[in-house]
Scaffold this motif. Sequence first.
Motif, short mmCIF file in Angstrom:
data_model
loop_
_atom_site.label_atom_id
_atom_site.label_comp_id
_atom_site.label_asym_id
_atom_site.label_seq_id
_atom_site.Cartn_x
_atom_site.Cartn_y
_atom_site.Cartn_z
N ILE A 47 0.83 -1.21 0.00
CA ILE A 47 0.00 0.00 0.00
C ILE A 47 0.86 1.26 0.00
CG2 ILE A 47 -1.76 1.31 1.25
CD1 ILE A 47 -2.67 -1.42 2.43
N LEU A 48 0.55 2.17 -0.88
CA LEU A 48 1.16 3.50 -0.88
C LEU A 48 0.37 4.37 0.08
CD1 LEU A 48 1.86 4.28 -4.64
CD2 LEU A 48 3.53 4.27 -2.81
N LYS A 53 3.23 11.38 -2.60
CA LYS A 53 3.74 12.57 -1.90
C LYS A 53 5.03 12.26 -1.16
CE LYS A 53 0.23 13.52 0.65
NZ LYS A 53 -0.68 14.15 1.61
N VAL A 54 5.12 11.05 -0.62
CA VAL A 54 6.28 10.63 0.16
C VAL A 54 6.74 9.28 -0.37
CG1 VAL A 54 7.07 9.98 2.47
CG2 VAL A 54 5.36 11.79 2.21
N VAL A 55 8.03 9.12 -0.58
CA VAL A 55 8.57 7.83 -1.00
C VAL A 55 8.75 6.97 0.25
CG1 VAL A 55 10.48 6.61 -2.10
CG2 VAL A 55 9.72 8.81 -3.01
N GLN A 56 8.00 5.88 0.31
CA GLN A 56 8.13 4.97 1.45
C GLN A 56 9.46 4.24 1.36
OE1 GLN A 56 3.54 3.86 0.95
NE2 GLN A 56 4.65 2.29 2.03
N GLU A 57 10.06 4.01 2.50
CA GLU A 57 11.30 3.22 2.56
C GLU A 57 11.01 1.84 1.99
OE1 GLU A 57 15.23 2.32 3.16
OE2 GLU A 57 14.30 4.28 3.44
N LEU A 58 11.85 1.39 1.06
CA LEU A 58 11.64 0.08 0.45
C LEU A 58 12.13 -1.04 1.34
CD1 LEU A 58 12.68 0.67 -3.28
CD2 LEU A 58 10.39 0.67 -2.30
N GLU A 59 11.35 -2.09 1.40
CA GLU A 59 11.77 -3.30 2.10
C GLU A 59 12.85 -4.00 1.28
OE1 GLU A 59 7.48 -2.45 3.14
OE2 GLU A 59 8.66 -2.44 1.31
N ALA A 60 13.58 -4.91 1.91
CA ALA A 60 14.71 -5.60 1.26
C ALA A 60 14.29 -6.29 -0.04
CB ALA A 60 15.33 -6.61 2.22
N ASP A 61 13.12 -6.92 -0.05
CA ASP A 61 12.69 -7.63 -1.27
C ASP A 61 12.42 -6.66 -2.42
OD1 ASP A 61 12.89 -10.22 -0.26
OD2 ASP A 61 10.83 -10.23 0.49
N ASP A 95 3.30 -0.35 -7.78
CA ASP A 95 3.18 0.96 -7.13
C ASP A 95 4.40 1.29 -6.28
OD1 ASP A 95 0.63 1.28 -8.19
OD2 ASP A 95 -0.42 0.78 -6.34
N ARG A 96 4.86 0.32 -5.53
CA ARG A 96 5.94 0.57 -4.58
C ARG A 96 7.32 0.57 -5.24
NH1 ARG A 96 6.05 -0.85 0.52
NH2 ARG A 96 7.87 0.54 0.50
N THR A 97 7.53 -0.27 -6.25
CA THR A 97 8.86 -0.47 -6.82
C THR A 97 9.19 0.52 -7.93
OG1 THR A 97 8.63 -2.83 -6.32
CG2 THR A 97 10.38 -2.22 -7.82
#
Length: 192
Positions: A47-48, A53-61, A95-97
């Motif tokens: 989920i974004l 507006k803000v780049v979420q910290e990416l998980e290792a995967d 969305d996240r990557t």
Amino acid sequence: MKIYILLGHPDPESFNGQIAEAYKAAAEKKGHEVRMQKLGEMRFDPILWKGYKVVQELEADLKQAQENILWCDKWVVIYPIWWGAVPALLKGFMDRTLYSGFAYKYHRDGLLWDKLLTGRSGEIITTCDAPRWWIWWKYRNSDLNSVKRATMEFCGISPIKVNRISRVRLLSPEQRQQTIDKIISKIPHAKT
């Protein structure tokens, strides 16, 4: 060739999972370097929460997925069509990557953007229970509009080959294997 396979079905034991494993084995046998990730085994929040507006910290995967995308010459995405679209987890992955600054970058003044993933080709292998013509006629290939055009091509990936496998629920185990064999037979040998 360096090939990154993304299994977009959450269940690695699914028919999509069988296709992914067979594709990986055949590509390696034909001399390609292959990396594969399976969405169902990856750990990330799809989920974004603040939109873009803000780049979420990416998980290792997801960091590994970005490394694989930058590493590859060809990105293969394998997924089922559910409710006329891709599985929610695959949409969340995209969305996240593939955010701005990694996969594309808008021009400061204007409507255009830079496609940051140029130089890579793509392949989409998608399954559905409906007939192929129904997906085109009723849904206007909604999944391909999203994955192929609005995502991969938007980021510069081209050309993109599409292989849609329809009426999956009606295929016998033998027909499923024939389908897999046909897909892997089209993987070219690596150039030496």
